[in-house]
Motif scaffolding. Structure first.
Motif, PDB file in Angstrom:
ATOM      1  N   SER A   6       1.002  -1.268   0.115  1.00  0.00           N
ATOM      2  CA  SER A   6      -0.203  -0.028   0.167  1.00  0.00           C
ATOM      3  C   SER A   6       0.875   1.248  -0.115  1.00  0.00           C
ATOM      4  O   SER A   6       2.100   1.248   0.207  1.00  0.00           O
ATOM      5  CB  SER A   6      -0.900   0.190   1.254  1.00  0.00           C
ATOM      6  N   TRP A   7       0.415   2.419  -0.316  1.00  0.00           N
ATOM      7  CA  TRP A   7       0.962   3.629  -0.215  1.00  0.00           C
ATOM      8  C   TRP A   7       1.702   3.900   0.981  1.00  0.00           C
ATOM      9  O   TRP A   7       2.866   4.463   1.298  1.00  0.00           O
ATOM     10  CB  TRP A   7       0.280   4.736  -0.871  1.00  0.00           C
ATOM     11  N   THR A   8       0.908   3.656   2.255  1.00  0.00           N
ATOM     12  CA  THR A   8       1.627   3.810   3.513  1.00  0.00           C
ATOM     13  C   THR A   8       2.831   2.985   3.584  1.00  0.00           C
ATOM     14  O   THR A   8       3.617   3.324   4.256  1.00  0.00           O
ATOM     15  CB  THR A   8       0.344   3.539   4.638  1.00  0.00           C
ATOM     16  N   ASP A   9       2.518   1.611   3.073  1.00  0.00           N
ATOM     17  CA  ASP A   9       3.656   0.598   3.253  1.00  0.00           C
ATOM     18  C   ASP A   9       4.999   1.443   2.542  1.00  0.00           C
ATOM     19  O   ASP A   9       6.179   1.274   2.866  1.00  0.00           O
ATOM     20  CB  ASP A   9       3.493  -0.616   2.732  1.00  0.00           C
ATOM     21  N   VAL A  10       4.652   1.872   1.382  1.00  0.00           N
ATOM     22  CA  VAL A  10       5.946   2.672   0.653  1.00  0.00           C
ATOM     23  C   VAL A  10       6.526   3.624   1.510  1.00  0.00           C
ATOM     24  O   VAL A  10       7.629   3.627   1.428  1.00  0.00           O
ATOM     25  CB  VAL A  10       5.377   3.077  -0.698  1.00  0.00           C
ATOM     26  N   ALA A  11       5.706   4.649   2.103  1.00  0.00           N
ATOM     27  CA  ALA A  11       6.195   5.474   3.054  1.00  0.00           C
ATOM     28  C   ALA A  11       7.201   4.921   4.258  1.00  0.00           C
ATOM     29  O   ALA A  11       8.137   5.582   4.279  1.00  0.00           O
ATOM     30  CB  ALA A  11       5.187   6.310   3.648  1.00  0.00           C
ATOM     31  N   ALA A  12       6.660   3.945   4.821  1.00  0.00           N
ATOM     32  CA  ALA A  12       7.323   3.217   5.674  1.00  0.00           C
ATOM     33  C   ALA A  12       8.520   2.536   5.054  1.00  0.00           C
ATOM     34  O   ALA A  12       9.705   2.815   5.760  1.00  0.00           O
ATOM     35  CB  ALA A  12       6.711   1.891   6.476  1.00  0.00           C
ATOM     36  N   LEU A  13       8.630   2.001   3.894  1.00  0.00           N
ATOM     37  CA  LEU A  13       9.923   1.464   3.593  1.00  0.00           C
ATOM     38  C   LEU A  13      10.762   2.674   3.055  1.00  0.00           C
ATOM     39  O   LEU A  13      11.988   2.245   3.376  1.00  0.00           O
ATOM     40  CB  LEU A  13       9.400   0.789   1.854  1.00  0.00           C
ATOM     41  N   ALA A  14      10.240   3.802   2.558  1.00  0.00           N
ATOM     42  CA  ALA A  14      11.228   4.737   2.418  1.00  0.00           C
ATOM     43  C   ALA A  14      12.115   5.027   3.604  1.00  0.00           C
ATOM     44  O   ALA A  14      13.446   5.199   3.542  1.00  0.00           O
ATOM     45  CB  ALA A  14      10.552   6.130   1.901  1.00  0.00           C
ATOM     46  N   ALA A  15      11.544   5.369   4.713  1.00  0.00           N
ATOM     47  CA  ALA A  15      12.016   5.374   6.127  1.00  0.00           C
ATOM     48  C   ALA A  15      13.244   4.289   6.243  1.00  0.00           C
ATOM     49  O   ALA A  15      14.153   4.424   6.768  1.00  0.00           O
ATOM     50  CB  ALA A  15      11.194   5.582   7.053  1.00  0.00           C
ATOM     51  N   ALA A  16      12.257   3.112   6.433  1.00  0.00           N
ATOM     52  CA  ALA A  16      13.176   1.748   6.512  1.00  0.00           C
ATOM     53  C   ALA A  16      14.583   1.925   5.870  1.00  0.00           C
ATOM     54  O   ALA A  16      15.614   1.236   6.390  1.00  0.00           O
ATOM     55  CB  ALA A  16      12.538   0.678   6.278  1.00  0.00           C
ATOM     56  N   LEU A  17      14.525   2.132   4.497  1.00  0.00           N
ATOM     57  CA  LEU A  17      15.827   1.964   3.606  1.00  0.00           C
ATOM     58  C   LEU A  17      16.669   2.999   4.075  1.00  0.00           C
ATOM     59  O   LEU A  17      17.916   2.829   3.901  1.00  0.00           O
ATOM     60  CB  LEU A  17      15.358   2.331   2.009  1.00  0.00           C
ATOM     61  N   ALA A  18      16.189   4.110   4.765  1.00  0.00           N
ATOM     62  CA  ALA A  18      17.289   5.170   5.029  1.00  0.00           C
ATOM     63  C   ALA A  18      17.826   4.470   6.522  1.00  0.00           C
ATOM     64  O   ALA A  18      18.976   4.595   6.793  1.00  0.00           O
ATOM     65  CB  ALA A  18      16.563   6.451   5.567  1.00  0.00           C
ATOM     66  N   ILE A  19      17.103   3.672   7.224  1.00  0.00           N
ATOM     67  CA  ILE A  19      17.506   3.283   8.380  1.00  0.00           C
ATOM     68  C   ILE A  19      18.417   2.100   8.100  1.00  0.00           C
ATOM     69  O   ILE A  19      19.441   2.091   8.812  1.00  0.00           O
ATOM     70  CB  ILE A  19      16.349   2.571   9.265  1.00  0.00           C
ATOM     71  N   LEU A  20      18.124   1.420   7.040  1.00  0.00           N
ATOM     72  CA  LEU A  20      19.197   0.426   6.458  1.00  0.00           C
ATOM     73  C   LEU A  20      20.498   0.740   6.375  1.00  0.00           C
ATOM     74  O   LEU A  20      21.741   0.415   6.583  1.00  0.00           O
ATOM     75  CB  LEU A  20      18.474  -0.499   5.309  1.00  0.00           C
ATOM     76  N   THR A  21      20.677   1.964   5.426  1.00  0.00           N
ATOM     77  CA  THR A  21      21.669   2.216   4.776  1.00  0.00           C
ATOM     78  C   THR A  21      22.411   3.536   5.899  1.00  0.00           C
ATOM     79  O   THR A  21      23.690   3.725   5.803  1.00  0.00           O
ATOM     80  CB  THR A  21      21.587   3.107   3.308  1.00  0.00           C
ATOM     81  N   GLY A  22      21.602   3.967   6.984  1.00  0.00           N
ATOM     82  CA  GLY A  22      22.212   4.996   7.803  1.00  0.00           C
ATOM     83  C   GLY A  22      22.611   4.208   8.921  1.00  0.00           C
ATOM     84  O   GLY A  22      23.371   4.916   9.776  1.00  0.00           O
ATOM     85  N   MET A  23      22.422   2.993   9.282  1.00  0.00           N
ATOM     86  CA  MET A  23      23.035   2.324  10.439  1.00  0.00           C
ATOM     87  C   MET A  23      24.616   2.479  10.286  1.00  0.00           C
ATOM     88  O   MET A  23      25.023   2.224   9.448  1.00  0.00           O
ATOM     89  CB  MET A  23      22.836   0.882  10.488  1.00  0.00           C
ATOM     90  N   HIS A  24      25.030   2.810  11.476  1.00  0.00           N
ATOM     91  CA  HIS A  24      26.719   2.836  11.514  1.00  0.00           C
ATOM     92  C   HIS A  24      26.966   1.368  11.387  1.00  0.00           C
ATOM     93  O   HIS A  24      28.207   1.223  10.817  1.00  0.00           O
ATOM     94  CB  HIS A  24      27.205   3.333  12.799  1.00  0.00           C
ATOM     95  N   THR A  25      26.508   0.234  11.322  1.00  0.00           N
ATOM     96  CA  THR A  25      26.967  -1.145  10.969  1.00  0.00           C
ATOM     97  C   THR A  25      27.016  -1.466   9.706  1.00  0.00           C
ATOM     98  O   THR A  25      27.683  -2.331   9.200  1.00  0.00           O
ATOM     99  CB  THR A  25      26.099  -1.955  11.740  1.00  0.00           C
ATOM    100  N   PHE A  26      26.193  -0.752   9.067  1.00  0.00           N
ATOM    101  CA  PHE A  26      26.077  -0.937   7.586  1.00  0.00           C
ATOM    102  C   PHE A  26      27.208  -0.708   6.487  1.00  0.00           C
ATOM    103  O   PHE A  26      27.307  -1.488   5.675  1.00  0.00           O
ATOM    104  CB  PHE A  26      24.725   0.126   6.794  1.00  0.00           C
ATOM    105  N   VAL A  27      27.889   0.424   6.982  1.00  0.00           N
ATOM    106  CA  VAL A  27      29.004   0.602   6.022  1.00  0.00           C
ATOM    107  C   VAL A  27      30.179  -0.388   6.118  1.00  0.00           C
ATOM    108  O   VAL A  27      30.762  -0.563   5.097  1.00  0.00           O
ATOM    109  CB  VAL A  27      29.837   2.113   6.396  1.00  0.00           C
ATOM    110  N   GLY A  28      30.169  -1.216   7.251  1.00  0.00           N
ATOM    111  CA  GLY A  28      31.131  -2.217   7.357  1.00  0.00           C
ATOM    112  C   GLY A  28      30.911  -3.492   6.311  1.00  0.00           C
ATOM    113  O   GLY A  28      31.825  -4.174   6.093  1.00  0.00           O
TER     114      GLY A  28
END
Lengths: 483, 153
Positions: free
Chosen positions: A125-147
């Protein structure tokens, strides 16, 4: 379909198309952004060139595998050698384009990780997409991701583990069948023989099964357990490998760090305290972004008289997101049961617990990188659940302000990934300046074929300029931290 | 959740990450197609600027591509804040106080001669670069005095 995978979905399948396309478009943008930065990082020299030089003269991939079984008293990573050899051969086949092969491999693996994340989230749903946009930022913004991308040895095995664990969860979500079971077993074997943390695939499968997902059958779980037992037998019984102990390598402790000698002096006789510290602080690092590598960097910054915005952004965003995930986990679903039993939260908890235990000897952000990936997935289901709330107007307005703060903070953090990768590119490239030193020809590879490949790799790395950290604006340090 | 709340929550959750994502996707596409990203691309630097920034790979690249390690180069805002300084690569290495950089430039063709040894030794002494001073002194007798030798940075 379990609760955490079906909230807020529209009734008609046709309505899925727009949100689905938007979700995949977000995934594609994330993958391209990531690939652009990952591909710029040259092949690494430290912990990497020696592996490359070792596998080049080997007669076959089997020989590389056997070498990987026996070349270390503590590590069992035979597929690392095999993978390295295959990539070198692919580079040769493409006319000496080793950068294309090695870095292309990492860029593609990053794209695969993002694709699996989007797949697992199943935005409908579109609300899922909004949550996904934030979740992708969390995924790539985690300090552990760069490792997962900054270093390679010469292939980043933490990335293999994260991809394998997420793929296993995706299999658990599938309709199942013997093919899914077989794929899960292959993923486990591949990850475990690439790197010890690859065993994380097993708790993901078990947690998904325990939460009600049946894509991997009970028989599949039993067979995966057999693989884990066989691995333990091979590692300990047959090859006699030992685990890491106190003083294996330097680690953070409190506001500072302990050298190997200091650890032995302080905890040599009573290692349990150090182990307990490492395990709990590793879990805390995923949930609160502090400590990092076992060290409370925020305390040392405070003691030095300044608190740059990077700490406020990191800690506040992690704290609020963890509160959200905890609210979701302890709330009750429509069936009345606590939601931590759902697939995503339970898998996250399993990965977090096992990753923390694996960090007992020393803290390292990379070890918890897979937990960081599942943290982002847990944040996604929690964010999605916000839309099911029925708050009064004032509480709704407050929620919107807090959500804006959190998503903005994670957006800032996700931009920091690219800055870190620029730093990584500079360091990796700098390493080649000392390879094939003109006045130390005696230290050059003796074998002409190896020398030719190393020369070409060096040339490729040196000919692609990267930005020097000294050229970066000072404010980048304030917002994304010192390297 | 009321409709206005749903819309507002969706927008605030999606908008900041999507804006950042669009910017870095454009940067990533540029990096993959042209070789340099939009954000934080490599900047052109002179050989001595690369030395001042400890950019060892860039030093080796420039010399390999024909840069002469024995002439003076302009150095902006590295050795002296917001100022141009004209120095040789060996002088720039003294300014960094890093012996490994000094040795790297010598290994890649910079000439340490009786003519420049006095200046380099005096610079090293004034910069408290004791390792480099010792390195130079091991090859050429240290000068009796550094009178008249002034650091250009």
């Amino acid at each position: 379909m379990p609760e955490s995978m079906s909230i807020g979905g529209p009734a008609k399948a046709g309505h899925y198309i727009g949100p689905r396309l938007a979700a995949w478009a977000l995934g594609a943008l994330t993958a391209v952004a990531l690939a652009g930065s990952v591909y710029r990082v040259p092949i690494q020299v430290s912990d990497s060139l020696e592996v490359i030089e070792r596998v080049i003269p080997m007669p076959s991939a089997t020989a590389a595998f056997v070498d990987g079984l026996h070349n270390s008293p503590t590590m069992l990573r035979p597929l690392k050698e095999v993978r390295t050899r295959l990539l070198v051969q692919a580079g040769e086949a493409l006319g000496g384009r080793y950068h294309l092969v090695f870095r292309g491999y990492h860029a593609l693996a990053g794209a695969l990780l993002v694709a699996l994340f989007v797949w697992v989230c199943r935005a409908r749903s579109w609300t899922d997409v909004a949550a996904l946009a934030a979740a992708l930022a969390i995924l790539t913004g985690m300090h552990t991701f760069v490792g997962l991308f900054r270093e390679s040895f010469p292939v980043n095995h933490y990335l293999i583990v994260a991809v394998s664990a997420l793929a296993t969860f995706a299999l658990a979500q599938s309709r199942g069948g013997w093919l899914a079971d077989l794929a899960a077993i292959m993923l486990l074997a591949n990850a475990a023989l690439s790197f010890e943390s690859g065993l994380l695939v097993w708790p993901v499968a078990v947690a998904a099964y325990a939460s009600g997902l049946r894509g991997i059958s009970g028989r599949g779980i039993v067979l995966m357990t057999v693989v884990v037992v066989l691995y333990a037998g091979l590692r300990v019984g047959y090859l006699g490998k030992t685990g890491a102990g106190v003083g294996e390598r330097g680690t953070g402790f409190g506001a500072g760090a302990l050298t190997q000698e200091e650890q032995i002096a302080r905890f040599g006789n009573h290692p349990v305290f150090l182990y307990a510290y490492n395990v709990t602080m590793t879990a805390s690092s995923v949930l609160l972004s502090q400590p990092q590598i076992g060290r409370f960097t925020v305390v040392s910054a405070w003691n030095n008289g300044s608190l740059p915005p990077v700490f406020i952004v990191q800690i506040a965003s992690s704290l609020l997101t963890t509160v959200l995930v905890a609210w979701y986990a302890f709330s009750r679903g429509p069936t009345g049961s606590r939601r931590w039993r759902e697939p995503v939260p339970l898998s996250f908890l399993a990965v977090l617990a096992v990753s923390a235990l694996m960090s007992y000897a020393y803290a390292k952000d990379e070890i918890i990188s897979t937990a960081g990936v599942f943290y982002a997935a847990a944040a996604y289901v929690a964010l999605r659940a916000l839309f099911a709330l029925r708050p009064p107007a004032w509480a709704g307005a407050l929620l919107i302000v807090v959500a804006l703060t959190v998503s903005s903070a994670w957006a800032v953090r996700s931009a920091g990934l690219h800055l870190r990768l620029r730093h990584g590119a500079f360091e990796a490239r700098a390493g080649w300046a000392y390879v094939l030193w003109p006045t130390s020809r005696a230290a050059w590879p003796k074998d002409a074929h190896t020398l030719q490949i190393v020369s070409r790799m060096r040339e490729e790395a040196l000919l692609h300029p990267t930005v020097a950290p000294a050229m970066l604006p000072k404010w980048t340090e304030l917002w994304w931290g010192e390297d | 959740m009321r409709r206005w709340m749903t819309v507002a929550l969706s927008v605030v959750l999606a908008l900041p990450p999507t804006l950042v994502l669009l910017a870095f996707a454009a940067s990533g596409t540029t990096a993959l197609t042209t070789g340099q990203p939009l954000f934080w691309p490599a900047q052109p630097v002179t050989l001595t600027e690369a030395i001042g920034m400890h950019d060892t790979a860039e030093i080796v690249r420039q010399i390999a591509l024909g840069a002469n390690p024995n002439i003076r180069y302009d150095t902006w805002d590295i050795l002296k804040r917001y100022q141009h300084v004209s120095v040789t690569p060996l002088e720039a290495a003294v300014a960094t106080r890093e012996q490994n950089l000094f040795e790297m430039i010598v290994a890649h063709g910079a000439l340490l001669t009786a003519e420049n040894a006095r200046t380099l030794h005096c610079f090293a002494v004034q910069e408290h670069a004791t390792d480099i001073a010792a390195y130079v002194a091991a090859r050429f007798p240290p000068p009796a005095s550094c009178d008249g030798v002034q650091l250009p940075w």
